[in-house]
Design a protein around this motif. Structure first.
Motif, short mmCIF file in Angstrom:
data_model
loop_
_atom_site.label_atom_id
_atom_site.label_comp_id
_atom_site.label_asym_id
_atom_site.label_seq_id
_atom_site.Cartn_x
_atom_site.Cartn_y
_atom_site.Cartn_z
N MET A 1 -0.75 -42.85 6.25
CA MET A 1 -2.16 -43.21 6.42
C MET A 1 -2.99 -43.09 5.14
SD MET A 1 -4.93 -41.65 9.16
CE MET A 1 -3.74 -41.78 10.48
N ALA B 1 0.36 -49.84 15.18
CA ALA B 1 0.48 -48.81 14.13
C ALA B 1 1.93 -48.34 14.01
CB ALA B 1 -0.45 -47.63 14.43
N SER C 1 4.12 -50.39 11.87
CA SER C 1 3.57 -50.65 10.52
C SER C 1 4.16 -49.73 9.47
CB SER C 1 2.04 -50.49 10.55
OG SER C 1 1.47 -51.35 11.53
N LEU D 1 -0.76 -47.54 7.40
CA LEU D 1 -1.94 -47.62 8.26
C LEU D 1 -3.18 -47.26 7.45
CD1 LEU D 1 -3.28 -47.90 11.09
CD2 LEU D 1 -2.68 -45.49 11.48
N THR E 1 -1.46 -52.16 8.58
CA THR E 1 -2.41 -52.27 9.68
C THR E 1 -3.73 -51.65 9.24
OG1 THR E 1 -0.84 -52.41 11.51
CG2 THR E 1 -2.97 -51.41 12.00
#
Ligand code: DER
Length: 227
Positions: free
Chosen positions: A212, A109, A112, A115, A81
């Motif tokens: 992330m 999110a 996913s 991210l 994402t």
């Protein structure tokens, strides 16, 4: 690739992480729009992906760009994402929701594997602080307002600009902006707000740091934070 536009640099860079055959969560906002511009070019070149949009606006922008779409219900998992943010702290905890899209963004999110957050350096901060967008069912507007005020801070209903009365989210709910001041414990405040009956979701996202990557656009290139 320097073009003097940090948001564009970040958005374009994120598109390079997309591989053929991926299911790609498409965030909301002006920075991700650049990612979609670049994905449109790559699709013309043969890239095959399926996008899962996080807002009506993003779905419209994706269709304009020829990006194939599916709903969150149509996919079992999302490979990657790409989304924006309003504040990013050193632990990669976020505040989102300037565009009132945070409820669907958080669902996408959560589905996913990875991210990617795209932003310019103005979004980086040492400590998250309000306003925190809070999506509320209209039935509980007064109740949630009182609970947030009891927690300390000022609550403002987000009013429309070209619409009289409150903004309604894509889910038909009202947005409160909760001016909390500096946030010492983002995880705790996220849970506390999200647990108030009537709250659909708030813009603190403190739970995605481990998956992330943050791409910080600069004038002539990008900085990469996180995984
Ligand atoms: O509303 C949102 O969560 C958007 O992702 C927003 O936070 C980022 O918008 P921008 O890319 O236009 O700054």
């Amino acid at each position: 690739s320097g073009n003097g536009n940090p948001k564009e640099n970040a958005g374009y860079k994120a598109a390079e992480y997309v591989r053929d055959g991926m299911i790609v969560g498409l965030g909301t906002g002006s920075t991700v729009a650049f990612t979609m511009d670049r994905l449109a070019e790559r699709i013309k070149g043969g890239l095959r992906i399926t996008g899962v949009p996080t807002s009506i606006q993003t779905a419209m922008k994706a269709r304009e760009r020829g990006i194939p779409l599916a709903s969150l219900d149509d996919v079992s998992q999302i490979d990657l994402t790409i989304d924006g943010a309003d504040q990013i702290d050193p632990s990669l905890m976020l505040i989102k929701g300037r565009g009132a899209a945070q409820v669907r963004e958080r669902c996408v999110a959560d589905a996913s594997k990875r991210l990617i957050i795209v932003a310019d350096s103005s979004k980086l901060c040492d400590q998250l602080s309000g306003p925190v967008p809070v999506e509320v069912i209209p039935f509980a507007l007064g109740h949630v307002t009182r609970k947030l005020e009891q927690m300390g801070g000022v609550v403002v209903v987000r009013d429309g600009v070209k619409k009289d009365g409150p903004v309604l989210s894509d889910n038909g709910n009202i947005i409160l902006d909760y001016h909390s001041g500096p946030i010492k414990d983002p995880q705790a405040l996220e849970s506390e707000i999200n647990n108030i009956p009537g709250v659909v979701g708030c813009g603190i996202m403190a739970e995605f740091s481990d998956i992330m990557t943050v791409i910080v656009g600069e004038n002539d290139d990008c900085r990469i934070l996180g995984i």
